[in-house]
Design a protein around this motif. Structure first.
Motif, mmCIF file in Angstrom:
data_model
loop_
_atom_site.group_PDB
_atom_site.id
_atom_site.type_symbol
_atom_site.label_atom_id
_atom_site.label_comp_id
_atom_site.label_asym_id
_atom_site.label_seq_id
_atom_site.Cartn_x
_atom_site.Cartn_y
_atom_site.Cartn_z
ATOM 1 N N PRO A 52 0.810 -1.229 0.000
ATOM 2 C CA PRO A 52 0.000 0.000 0.000
ATOM 3 C C PRO A 52 0.842 1.277 0.000
ATOM 4 C CG PRO A 52 -0.859 -1.539 1.608
ATOM 5 C CD PRO A 52 0.425 -2.109 1.113
ATOM 6 N N LEU A 53 1.968 1.213 0.727
ATOM 7 C CA LEU A 53 2.829 2.399 0.802
ATOM 8 C C LEU A 53 3.382 2.735 -0.590
ATOM 9 C CD1 LEU A 53 3.875 4.140 3.191
ATOM 10 C CD2 LEU A 53 5.993 2.851 3.032
ATOM 11 N N VAL A 54 3.874 1.717 -1.270
ATOM 12 C CA VAL A 54 4.440 1.930 -2.607
ATOM 13 C C VAL A 54 3.328 2.386 -3.560
ATOM 14 C CG1 VAL A 54 5.546 0.803 -4.584
ATOM 15 C CG2 VAL A 54 6.337 0.306 -2.256
ATOM 16 N N TRP A 55 2.170 1.728 -3.453
ATOM 17 C CA TRP A 55 1.052 2.069 -4.335
ATOM 18 C C TRP A 55 0.586 3.503 -4.079
ATOM 19 C CZ3 TRP A 55 -4.455 2.728 -4.409
ATOM 20 C CH2 TRP A 55 -4.982 2.665 -5.707
ATOM 21 N N ASN A 56 0.643 3.874 -2.798
ATOM 22 C CA ASN A 56 0.246 5.223 -2.428
ATOM 23 C C ASN A 56 1.161 6.264 -3.083
ATOM 24 O OD1 ASN A 56 -1.451 6.844 -0.463
ATOM 25 N ND2 ASN A 56 0.611 7.541 -0.029
ATOM 26 N N VAL A 57 2.464 5.962 -3.107
ATOM 27 C CA VAL A 57 3.413 6.890 -3.735
ATOM 28 C C VAL A 57 3.100 6.986 -5.235
ATOM 29 C CG1 VAL A 57 5.840 7.318 -4.277
ATOM 30 C CG2 VAL A 57 5.209 6.468 -2.018
ATOM 31 N N VAL A 58 2.834 5.843 -5.855
ATOM 32 C CA VAL A 58 2.497 5.834 -7.290
ATOM 33 C C VAL A 58 1.227 6.666 -7.524
ATOM 34 C CG1 VAL A 58 1.790 4.360 -9.223
ATOM 35 C CG2 VAL A 58 3.612 3.608 -7.688
ATOM 36 N N LEU A 59 0.229 6.432 -6.651
ATOM 37 C CA LEU A 59 -1.055 7.137 -6.771
ATOM 38 C C LEU A 59 -0.876 8.652 -6.672
ATOM 39 C CD1 LEU A 59 -4.070 6.367 -6.906
ATOM 40 C CD2 LEU A 59 -4.145 6.455 -4.427
ATOM 41 N N SER A 60 0.054 9.068 -5.826
ATOM 42 C CA SER A 60 0.264 10.505 -5.621
ATOM 43 C C SER A 60 0.876 11.165 -6.861
ATOM 44 C CB SER A 60 1.154 10.747 -4.406
ATOM 45 O OG SER A 60 2.487 10.377 -4.697
ATOM 46 N N LEU A 61 1.353 10.356 -7.783
ATOM 47 C CA LEU A 61 1.955 10.902 -9.010
ATOM 48 C C LEU A 61 1.001 10.775 -10.200
ATOM 49 C CD1 LEU A 61 5.492 9.313 -8.521
ATOM 50 C CD2 LEU A 61 4.847 11.676 -8.062
ATOM 51 N N GLU A 62 -0.263 10.482 -9.889
ATOM 52 C CA GLU A 62 -1.226 10.274 -10.977
ATOM 53 C C GLU A 62 -2.474 11.139 -10.797
ATOM 54 O OE1 GLU A 62 -2.075 6.125 -10.557
ATOM 55 O OE2 GLU A 62 -0.514 5.545 -11.991
ATOM 56 N N PHE A 63 -3.259 11.237 -11.875
ATOM 57 C CA PHE A 63 -4.654 11.677 -11.758
ATOM 58 C C PHE A 63 -5.442 10.381 -11.702
ATOM 59 C CE2 PHE A 63 -2.862 15.264 -14.272
ATOM 60 C CZ PHE A 63 -3.076 16.258 -13.321
ATOM 61 N N PHE B 277 -0.642 9.903 -15.773
ATOM 62 C CA PHE B 277 0.521 10.393 -15.049
ATOM 63 C C PHE B 277 0.368 11.895 -14.794
ATOM 64 C CE2 PHE B 277 4.986 11.963 -14.931
ATOM 65 C CZ PHE B 277 5.353 11.313 -13.771
ATOM 66 N N ALA B 278 0.579 12.315 -13.555
ATOM 67 C CA ALA B 278 0.378 13.720 -13.198
ATOM 68 C C ALA B 278 1.684 14.388 -12.779
ATOM 69 C CB ALA B 278 -0.630 13.820 -12.062
ATOM 70 N N GLY B 279 2.743 13.619 -12.711
ATOM 71 C CA GLY B 279 4.016 14.188 -12.243
ATOM 72 C C GLY B 279 3.857 14.679 -10.815
ATOM 73 N N LEU B 280 4.305 15.901 -10.562
ATOM 74 C CA LEU B 280 4.260 16.421 -9.192
ATOM 75 C C LEU B 280 3.068 17.362 -8.977
ATOM 76 C CD1 LEU B 280 8.066 17.112 -8.676
ATOM 77 C CD2 LEU B 280 6.737 15.194 -7.790
ATOM 78 N N TYR B 281 2.055 17.248 -9.856
ATOM 79 C CA TYR B 281 0.899 18.153 -9.787
ATOM 80 C C TYR B 281 0.256 18.158 -8.389
ATOM 81 C CZ TYR B 281 -3.745 20.060 -10.485
ATOM 82 O OH TYR B 281 -4.894 20.802 -10.360
ATOM 83 N N GLN B 282 0.048 16.962 -7.831
ATOM 84 C CA GLN B 282 -0.640 16.883 -6.520
ATOM 85 C C GLN B 282 0.194 17.558 -5.435
ATOM 86 O OE1 GLN B 282 -3.528 15.919 -6.965
ATOM 87 N NE2 GLN B 282 -3.500 14.400 -8.603
ATOM 88 N N TYR B 283 1.512 17.372 -5.523
ATOM 89 C CA TYR B 283 2.396 17.976 -4.519
ATOM 90 C C TYR B 283 2.421 19.501 -4.667
ATOM 91 C CZ TYR B 283 3.863 13.260 -3.497
ATOM 92 O OH TYR B 283 3.862 11.945 -3.124
ATOM 93 N N GLN B 284 2.404 19.936 -5.920
ATOM 94 C CA GLN B 284 2.375 21.371 -6.193
ATOM 95 C C GLN B 284 1.098 21.992 -5.611
ATOM 96 O OE1 GLN B 284 2.349 22.003 -10.385
ATOM 97 N NE2 GLN B 284 2.957 24.141 -10.235
#
Lengths: 416, 320
Positions: B52-63, B72-79
């Motif tokens: 889940p942790l790894v999947w969560n990181v992947v999810l955070s880089l997507e729409f 793929f969203a790149g760093l959009y969510q972090y921005q």
């Protein structure tokens, strides 16, 4: 000893295997129906199933009842798992998020085909479930906001007639305010407070739903007024912080003059307070006739393997005898006009006290507000309400709060 | 081959013959058994933590949404999280404040533990009373404190008005200023009994002769407290601190029942905000990015706590 250790290890591994084994899937010809917090609705549900089985004897019906707070999380995990329920009872604007992303089945072709069914429904209520020209919900029961009046407090304050405008309503509220009493309280979730704005001529968005329209001097003045009344205790602070239980409990306690809530609130607070009866609590339309619907509808998941059978079940549940069974057992009016005529007769005979509240539910259906079909309805609420709340509770000036809210809302609307 | 080389080869052959095969070695068997026992836990850990942790990181880089294929969203969510969402910074601040309340609770619990550690009559009753709040369900604690804080009929306001401290009720849970302290107080009330028991156990394990010796040497009560009690209570205090930090990250139910995170985001913590973002707004991708931030914050704090504890917290010492 070594053998014992090996046996223990093998046992532990077997247990682990048990953890990761996927659950067995249900029978092929089964539809799953999810209801919204009505675990007591057993007899009527069985009536629905019996009627359904008459036309689909080869199908099983599985029922899951969920609390409203748990349903969205549960439903979305089911969608991710690839096992969405076929039919779902949804309330308010939550369906918009699912429909806009393709999660729900477009019911328009079914409604066109089954004209007998469609004609029974109130067009205004059906229209509540339309997103971008497609209908996604079959109305289950009707619920919209109205004004409950504490006649005991009104009498004590010397108020002899019901309010007919916003200002009159607030003046009456002032008269009923004291050290331990408030004049007015409202529910605030799902845009239920918006009629207070609409009756003052304030629109939330432009007619094309593309831009925020609320940030006007008139709205700033209204928010300042509401904040002042809140500070003075005329409007109970719980109006802006509580959800369902808190405002209704406050009204049930007997020290709030008016409650702006939807019809199901009546039997809820009546069950908590012995003083409530048809003489002590009045139920009227809000001045101007505006109200926010908070109705329920049955929707069908786009991922349903049996959409036609699911539609048959939906028709049974939301019209005719099925609708009457539901209305009688949950004390609600339905989306079916013919069923409602029967239900009103039933309530007049069995629960006459609820009649004034129920009557308002069928009136002014052309004056519904707060039901904008935003794909990101929940996100817009989240962007707007905390800012408004900050202004109403004196944390921010009305102007600053509305400026910030406008910026946030427009950012979401641009992305829609 | 010389005679010496032949001898050496014979010795090597002999040694190889004397050494058991890899799987027959005792050490290998022991190691294999250890891994076999560990395997179920490791599988569960992998399934429910690492994946889940790894999947969560992947999810955070997507729409991502449950209904559409991911993009793929790149760093959009972090921005979005760092530059556009002021509520995120508010809830990070709230989480840190909530966490900072843990030492306050521990200090209060230490005071109570010192009191009930005295030879006083009925100390067992006092201990029970203080501990009683801990086993109470958090949801019940939330409801109890909601009523206590009620502006019109709450006991706290009744007492404050009766004592003349205020002339009208304070809307504790409806006010932006009071809501977070009010929730923190309720949380401390619940957990203080637990801290007290841990600290009491620590206090009772301090040999009394240390205090006697200190007293003979002329040490004051304050000196005994700072030079004997506090240093010897360090493991118990560290345990309470770790539990306190974890509690502040997971104080979901109390917030959910008492305020739902409001008013505004005044009582939202990262965990409640992540939940509402994912399940109310349906923004799982953005919630995943915040979960990564939460994880980084938590790891950072765990690292600091570990360093403060001497860098060996959780280390397994090999027996001689």
């Amino acid at each position: 000893m070594k053998r014992l250790a090996l046996l223990l290890a093998a046992g532990a591994m077997a247990l682990t295997a048990g953890f990761v084994t996927p659950p067995s899937y249900a029978a092929d010809k089964q539809i799953t129906v999810v209801t919204w917090n009505i675990p007591y609705y057993q007899k009527g549900f069985q009536q629905w199933v019996d009627a359904f089985k008459k036309i689909h004897p080869d199908y099983d019906v599985k029922r899951v009842d969920m609390k409203g707070t748990e349903l969205p999380a549960w439903y979305q995990t089911q969608v991710v798992a690839g096992t969405p329920p076929d039919i779902l009872d949804l309330q308010g604007g939550i369906w918009l998020q699912y429909a806009s992303q393709g999660g729900l089945l477009d019911l328009t072709p079914y409604l066109k085909k089954d004209q007998d069914y469609t004609k029974r429904m109130y067009p205004e209520v059906l229209a509540n479930w339309v997103y971008k020209g497609k209908n996604y919900g079959a109305p289950l029961y009707i619920s919209k906001t109205l004004l409950f009046l504490n006649r005991v407090m009104m009498k004590k304050a010397g108020i002899d007639h019901d309010p007919t405008s916003f200002d009159e309503m607030m003046e009456d509220a002032k008269k009923m305010t004291g050290p331990n009493t408030s004049g007015f309280i409202t529910l605030n979730f799902d845009w239920l407070y918006w009629p207070l704005f609409k009756m003052n001529g304030i629109d939330f968005v432009t007619p094309d739903l593309k831009k925020a329209a609320f940030n006007t001097p008139k709205c700033v003045a209204l928010v300042e007024k509401l904040a002042k009344l809140t500070k003075e205790g005329v409007i109970d602070k719980v109006s802006w912080t509580g959800r369902w239980v808190e405002p209704n409990s406050a009204f049930a306690a007997g020290n709030v003059g008016m409650l702006h809530a939807h019809a199901p609130a009546y039997l809820w607070f009546k069950s908590k307070a012995s003083w409530v009866n048809k003489d002590t609590v009045g139920a009227i339309n809000l001045p101007g006739g505006w109200s926010t619907p908070n109705s329920h509808a049955l929707v069908i998941s786009a991922g349903s393997k049996h959409p036609d059978a699911a539609w048959d079940f939906v028709k049974i549940a939301t019209s005719g005898a099925g609708a009457i069974a539901f209305g009688e057992q949950t004390n609600n009016l339905m989306g079916d006009k013919i069923a409602d005529a029967e239900l009103m007769k039933y309530f007049e005979k069995n629960i006459p006290a609820v009649i004034p509240a129920l009557k308002t539910q069928l009136e002014n259906l052309d004056k519904l507000t707060g039901n904008w079909p935003f794909a990101q309805d929940a996100a817009i609420k989240e962007a707007f309400y905390p800012e408004l709340q900050a202004a109403l509770l004196g944390q921010k000036s009305a102007k600053d709060a509305l400026d910030a809210a406008e910026k946030k809302v427009n950012r979401i609307l641009e992305a829609e | 081959m010389t005679e010496r080389a032949a001898d050496m080869a014979a010795v090597r052959v002999g040694a190889a013959a004397a050494r058991p095969a890899f799987w027959a070695r005792r050490k290998t068997r022991e190691l294999g058994l250890i891994w076999l026992f560990l395997l179920p836990s490791l599988v569960i850990f992998l399934l429910y933590r690492i994946i889940p942790l790894v999947w969560n990181v992947v999810l955070s880089l997507e729409f991502w949404s449950p209904y559409r294929p991911a993009r793929f969203a790149g760093l959009y969510q972090y921005q979005n999280m760092l530059f556009y969402d002021d509520a995120f910074w508010k809830v990070v601040g709230n989480t840190l404040i909530f966490m900072a309340s843990a030492p306050v609770g521990i200090a209060m619990a230490l005071g109570v533990a010192l009191l009930v550690n005295q030879q006083i009559k009925g100390r067992g009753v006092y201990r029970t009373i203080v501990f009683m709040s801990y086993p109470v369900m958090t949801v019940a604690v939330g409801i109890i404190w909601q009523w206590l804080y009620n502006e019109k009929v709450g006991l706290i306001n009744y007492v404050l008005i009766s004592l003349g401290i205020t002339n009208k009720g304070i809307p504790f849970l409806e006010s932006f200023q009071w809501a977070l302290p009010a929730v923190i107080l309720a949380s401390l009330w619940q957990v203080i009994g637990f801290y007290m028991i841990i600290l009491l156990t620590g206090l009772q394990s301090i040999p009394p002769n240390l205090y006697e010796a200190a007293s003979i040497d002329g040490a004051s009560a304050r000196q005994s407290f700072w030079r004997i009690t506090v240093p010897l209570l360090k493991p118990s205090l560290f345990l309470c601190f770790v539990v306190g930090i974890i509690n502040s990250f997971n104080a979901f139910d109390l917030i959910f029942v008492m305020t739902g995170g409001g008013p505004g985001h005044a009582t939202d913590l990262l965990v409640t905000y992540i939940y509402s973002t994912a399940f109310k707004l349906g923004h799982f991708d953005y919630a995943a990015a915040m979960t990564v931030a939460n994880f980084v914050l938590f790891v950072g704090l765990a690292f600091v706590a570990n360093r403060l504890a001497g860098g060996e917290a959780g280390a397994v010492k090999r027996s001689a």
